[in-house]
Scaffold this active site. Structure first.
Site, PDB file in Angstrom:
ATOM      1  N   SER A   1     171.311  79.170  61.095  1.00  0.00           N
ATOM      2  CA  SER A   1     170.758  79.451  59.774  1.00  0.00           C
ATOM      3  C   SER A   1     169.417  78.770  59.514  1.00  0.00           C
ATOM      4  CB  SER A   1     171.729  79.057  58.665  1.00  0.00           C
ATOM      5  OG  SER A   1     171.830  77.659  58.589  1.00  0.00           O
TER       6      SER A   1
ATOM      7  N   LYS B   1     159.796  87.419  49.328  1.00  0.00           N
ATOM      8  CA  LYS B   1     158.928  86.888  50.377  1.00  0.00           C
ATOM      9  C   LYS B   1     158.468  85.494  49.991  1.00  0.00           C
ATOM     10  CE  LYS B   1     154.586  87.878  52.800  1.00  0.00           C
ATOM     11  NZ  LYS B   1     153.455  88.813  52.882  1.00  0.00           N
TER      12      LYS B   1
ATOM     13  N   TYR C   1     170.353  83.556  58.256  1.00  0.00           N
ATOM     14  CA  TYR C   1     170.803  83.535  56.865  1.00  0.00           C
ATOM     15  C   TYR C   1     170.466  82.179  56.259  1.00  0.00           C
ATOM     16  CZ  TYR C   1     174.726  80.862  58.722  1.00  0.00           C
ATOM     17  OH  TYR C   1     175.474  79.911  59.351  1.00  0.00           O
TER      18      TYR C   1
END
Length: 116
Positions: free
Chosen positions: A25, A9, A58
């Site tokens: 992305s 995180k 991603y």
């Protein structure tokens, strides 16, 4: 049995760019990636604190030390530069292993996206 748990995180970074004309992305400063135990092309969830948007994309490596947090392609429509976001990834772990697992959580400075 396996369960999905928080792996990494990055808590509260500031979006520096939104580039609609890129092939998707999120581009992240490589220092942030290393600190949060994230790798290039890893699937992440992006949570925008400013507007409530939540989406999946991603990672692409950004320049180390640059503080870059750039949403690319379609994701650029879901954020604005200056928005505060949270970036998370998850992992599938064996239930017993998951009980002992500790995620990598980092708290960068939102003014420059650098580690404190």
């Amino acid at each position: 049995m396996t369960i999905e748990v928080l792996k990494s995180k990055i808590h509260r970074v500031t979006v520096t760019e939104a580039n609609l004309n890129y092939i998707g992305s999120i581009t992240l400063d490589e220092d942030l990636m290393d600190a949060a135990n994230l790798i290039e092309f890893e699937k992440v969830h992006v949570l925008d604190n400013n507007n409530g948007e939540r989406f999946t994309t991603y990672i692409i490596k950004g320049e180390r030390g640059s503080g870059v947090v750039c949403l690319n392609g379609a994701a650029a429509r879901r954020v604005q530069p200056g928005d505060i976001i949270i970036i998370v990834s998850y992992a599938q772990l064996d239930f017993e292993e998951a009980k002992k697992f500790k995620p990598a959580i980092v708290f960068p400075n939102t003014a420059n996206n650098r580690l404190v």
